[in-house]
Design an enzyme around this catalytic site. Sequence first.
Site, short mmCIF file in Angstrom:
data_model
loop_
_atom_site.label_atom_id
_atom_site.label_comp_id
_atom_site.label_asym_id
_atom_site.label_seq_id
_atom_site.Cartn_x
_atom_site.Cartn_y
_atom_site.Cartn_z
CE LYS A 68 -1.14 17.63 -8.66
NZ LYS A 68 -1.62 17.51 -10.04
CD GLN A 112 -0.18 16.63 -13.41
OE1 GLN A 112 -0.34 16.27 -12.25
NE2 GLN A 112 -0.46 17.85 -13.82
CG ASP A 135 -7.54 16.16 -10.77
OD1 ASP A 135 -7.21 17.01 -9.93
OD2 ASP A 135 -6.91 15.93 -11.82
#
Length: 308
Positions: A68, A112, A135
């Site tokens: 990412k 994460q 997200d």
Amino acid sequence: MRRGRWTLRAESTTDARARLIDGAAVAATVRERVARDVGELIASGIVPGLTVVLVGDDPASAVYVRAKAKACDEAGMRGEQIVLPATTSEAELLAVVDRLNADPAVHGILVQMPVPKQIDPGAVIRRIDARKDVDGFHPINVGKVLIGESDGFAPCTPAGVVMLLREAGVPLAGAEVVVVGRSNIVGKPVAALLMQPGVDATVTVCHSRTRDLAEHTRRADVLIAAIGRPKFITGDMIRPGAVVIDVGVNRIPDATKKSGTRLVGDVDFDAALGVASAITPVPGGVGPMTIAMLLHNTVRAARQAAAS
Ligand code: NAP
């Protein structure tokens, strides 16, 4: 072999093989678009920035986080990684999130998952400023996606599925879409996105308690598999000519590989090739879209922050 845009109900393809929907190519196009948008923002004095927080040393998560951050760099954005020890408490992680919420140079925040067991993932997701939740898991964004408010952030994998279908020219208005899987990460949000006015699919969501699953899947013009079971969707569960989107990523043993394993989707790919009109491969289908949509969401967050 069918080319260009598909008709809503493709005919039986007894002598044809399904066309591959190349997720890597579509993701590259999205990333080029993002890079152009980043260039425009930088010219106006804003450098879009994404911070990814990793707690612990899970090797698979570390690979995702590095990928990412690298994708951010390639798009000209500021990609930051924060790695915290596995012993980090929930309060310590929430303090990091608070700091990032308050930092105007940070437009997107991603923690994460999974986080170590002493930390409640729900508490972390709720603490992220919804305007920076690229997200798309904060309840405010989940709600915005459901009611169709366009300033919310859709989760990256479902948004990537919709983008793939659009870029591949698959007609969605009035199409019968069947989603197998009802997770908050994939199944529910992809269904919400596809049923929105403007997209206009008719969506059925199936799960492990669905009676006669194949009866549903065989009706689908577009079949989306998000189950987490290798090759679960067999050829006879697919309507001839359907478009098949395989979200599944499953590692299975394969003695012919050096690693001893390989990745397969939730669909029996070889069988589906002879039945479907188009299918996403695994890997190289939905997977590459996830990071592309994360970058897309981050640029949008930066633009919305500048406009507010
Ligand atoms: P999940 O949370 O485990 O959800 C799986 C869903 O499949 C559940 O709704 C479950 O039903 C349903 N299911 C399980 N067995 C079934 C059966 N026999 N018949 C019908 N439905 C069944 O998984 P997920 O997070 O949505 O992920 C699904 C797959 O997508 C996984 O392989 C994952 O690795 C992959 N994935 C890929 C990406 C990417 O490419 N970037 C991103 C996310 C996920 P119940 O709700 O009734 O249990």
